[in-house]
Design a protein around this motif. Sequence first.
Motif, PDB file in Angstrom:
ATOM      1  N   LEU A 192       0.828  -1.207   0.000  1.00  0.00           N
ATOM      2  CA  LEU A 192       0.000   0.000   0.000  1.00  0.00           C
ATOM      3  C   LEU A 192       0.863   1.258   0.000  1.00  0.00           C
ATOM      4  CD1 LEU A 192      -2.671  -1.002   2.675  1.00  0.00           C
ATOM      5  CD2 LEU A 192      -2.720  -1.383   0.206  1.00  0.00           C
ATOM      6  N   THR A 193       0.278   2.357  -0.466  1.00  0.00           N
ATOM      7  CA  THR A 193       0.986   3.640  -0.436  1.00  0.00           C
ATOM      8  C   THR A 193       1.125   4.125   1.003  1.00  0.00           C
ATOM      9  OG1 THR A 193      -1.090   4.848  -0.721  1.00  0.00           O
ATOM     10  CG2 THR A 193       0.198   4.364  -2.716  1.00  0.00           C
ATOM     11  N   LYS A 194       0.115   3.831   1.839  1.00  0.00           N
ATOM     12  CA  LYS A 194       0.115   4.246   3.245  1.00  0.00           C
ATOM     13  C   LYS A 194      -0.520   3.142   4.079  1.00  0.00           C
ATOM     14  CE  LYS A 194      -0.981   8.922   1.823  1.00  0.00           C
ATOM     15  NZ  LYS A 194      -2.106   9.825   1.696  1.00  0.00           N
ATOM     16  N   SER A 195       0.110   2.780   5.170  1.00  0.00           N
ATOM     17  CA  SER A 195      -0.434   1.742   6.045  1.00  0.00           C
ATOM     18  C   SER A 195      -1.773   2.133   6.654  1.00  0.00           C
ATOM     19  CB  SER A 195       0.549   1.427   7.179  1.00  0.00           C
ATOM     20  OG  SER A 195       1.710   0.841   6.654  1.00  0.00           O
ATOM     21  N   ARG A 225      -4.236   3.254   5.340  1.00  0.00           N
ATOM     22  CA  ARG A 225      -5.331   3.019   4.390  1.00  0.00           C
ATOM     23  C   ARG A 225      -5.712   1.531   4.327  1.00  0.00           C
ATOM     24  NH1 ARG A 225      -8.705   5.847   2.685  1.00  0.00           N
ATOM     25  NH2 ARG A 225      -8.662   5.035   0.590  1.00  0.00           N
ATOM     26  N   THR A 226      -5.144   0.732   5.220  1.00  0.00           N
ATOM     27  CA  THR A 226      -5.366  -0.713   5.205  1.00  0.00           C
ATOM     28  C   THR A 226      -6.848  -1.070   5.287  1.00  0.00           C
ATOM     29  OG1 THR A 226      -3.195  -1.100   6.189  1.00  0.00           O
ATOM     30  CG2 THR A 226      -4.778  -2.898   6.335  1.00  0.00           C
ATOM     31  N   GLU A 245      -9.566   0.556   4.505  1.00  0.00           N
ATOM     32  CA  GLU A 245     -10.311   0.889   3.285  1.00  0.00           C
ATOM     33  C   GLU A 245     -10.005  -0.114   2.171  1.00  0.00           C
ATOM     34  OE1 GLU A 245      -8.663   3.035   5.169  1.00  0.00           O
ATOM     35  OE2 GLU A 245     -10.162   4.512   5.789  1.00  0.00           O
ATOM     36  N   VAL A 246      -8.738  -0.485   2.041  1.00  0.00           N
ATOM     37  CA  VAL A 246      -8.353  -1.452   1.003  1.00  0.00           C
ATOM     38  C   VAL A 246      -8.957  -2.823   1.314  1.00  0.00           C
ATOM     39  CG1 VAL A 246      -6.405  -2.632  -0.105  1.00  0.00           C
ATOM     40  CG2 VAL A 246      -6.268  -0.170   0.366  1.00  0.00           C
ATOM     41  N   ASN A 280       1.718  -5.282   2.934  1.00  0.00           N
ATOM     42  CA  ASN A 280       0.758  -4.899   3.972  1.00  0.00           C
ATOM     43  C   ASN A 280      -0.363  -5.932   4.071  1.00  0.00           C
ATOM     44  OD1 ASN A 280       1.597  -2.135   2.439  1.00  0.00           O
ATOM     45  ND2 ASN A 280       1.591  -1.886   4.662  1.00  0.00           N
ATOM     46  N   GLN A 312      -7.764   2.110  -4.884  1.00  0.00           N
ATOM     47  CA  GLN A 312      -7.033   3.297  -4.432  1.00  0.00           C
ATOM     48  C   GLN A 312      -6.077   2.918  -3.300  1.00  0.00           C
ATOM     49  OE1 GLN A 312      -9.536   6.596  -3.388  1.00  0.00           O
ATOM     50  NE2 GLN A 312      -7.843   7.763  -2.546  1.00  0.00           N
ATOM     51  N   ASP A 313      -4.856   3.451  -3.367  1.00  0.00           N
ATOM     52  CA  ASP A 313      -3.786   3.250  -2.385  1.00  0.00           C
ATOM     53  C   ASP A 313      -3.084   1.898  -2.487  1.00  0.00           C
ATOM     54  OD1 ASP A 313      -3.648   5.810  -1.013  1.00  0.00           O
ATOM     55  OD2 ASP A 313      -5.667   5.325  -0.329  1.00  0.00           O
ATOM     56  N   MET A 360      -0.203   0.325  -4.086  1.00  0.00           N
ATOM     57  CA  MET A 360       0.974   0.789  -4.822  1.00  0.00           C
ATOM     58  C   MET A 360       1.387  -0.246  -5.866  1.00  0.00           C
ATOM     59  SD  MET A 360       4.833   1.785  -3.494  1.00  0.00           S
ATOM     60  CE  MET A 360       4.209   2.776  -2.176  1.00  0.00           C
TER      61      MET A 360
END
Length: 156
Positions: A75-78, A80-81, A83-84, A105, A129-130, A132
């Motif tokens: 992921l681009t940011k942890s 955001r886990t 939501e993903v 992640n 989204q998010d 990577m």
Amino acid sequence: MKYQLDKIDKKILDFLVQNTRMPFTEIAKKMNVSAGTIHVRVKKMEDVGIIQGSSLIIDYGKLDYHFIAYIGILLTKSNRTREVLKELSKIPNVVEIGVISGKYNIFCKLRAKDTEDAKRIIYMIDDIQDVMRTESMISLEEYVSDKNRLIKAITV
């Protein structure tokens, strides 16, 4: 709520793991106890969350879903886990999802009909989204797939 299994509970679980549709009366007969005892014990194990419903075992290969892949998701940011995870849960071919530590992640398992179908699913994951990037590993053979096998080894 903590619940301590005893030998009777363990034996009931052993029967239900073998056949989730086995009637309580049949289990009671095999254990030489009343059907009421089985019912009460199962209800207690359900109430504390040891037993969470029952399930069928489906042979997806017989439904032409022979292709299995494991997907590592970075992921681009942890943060955001969650939501993903929600978006991954919307893809029916994604049959297992775990939040992990290490290189990725999230790690998930998918079932598909063939490589074309798998590619379509992987692209869907890539479009979340998010996400990577993803890394796919194709399963050549599924040797053990049994979520209930640990209970057979647990002693009381």
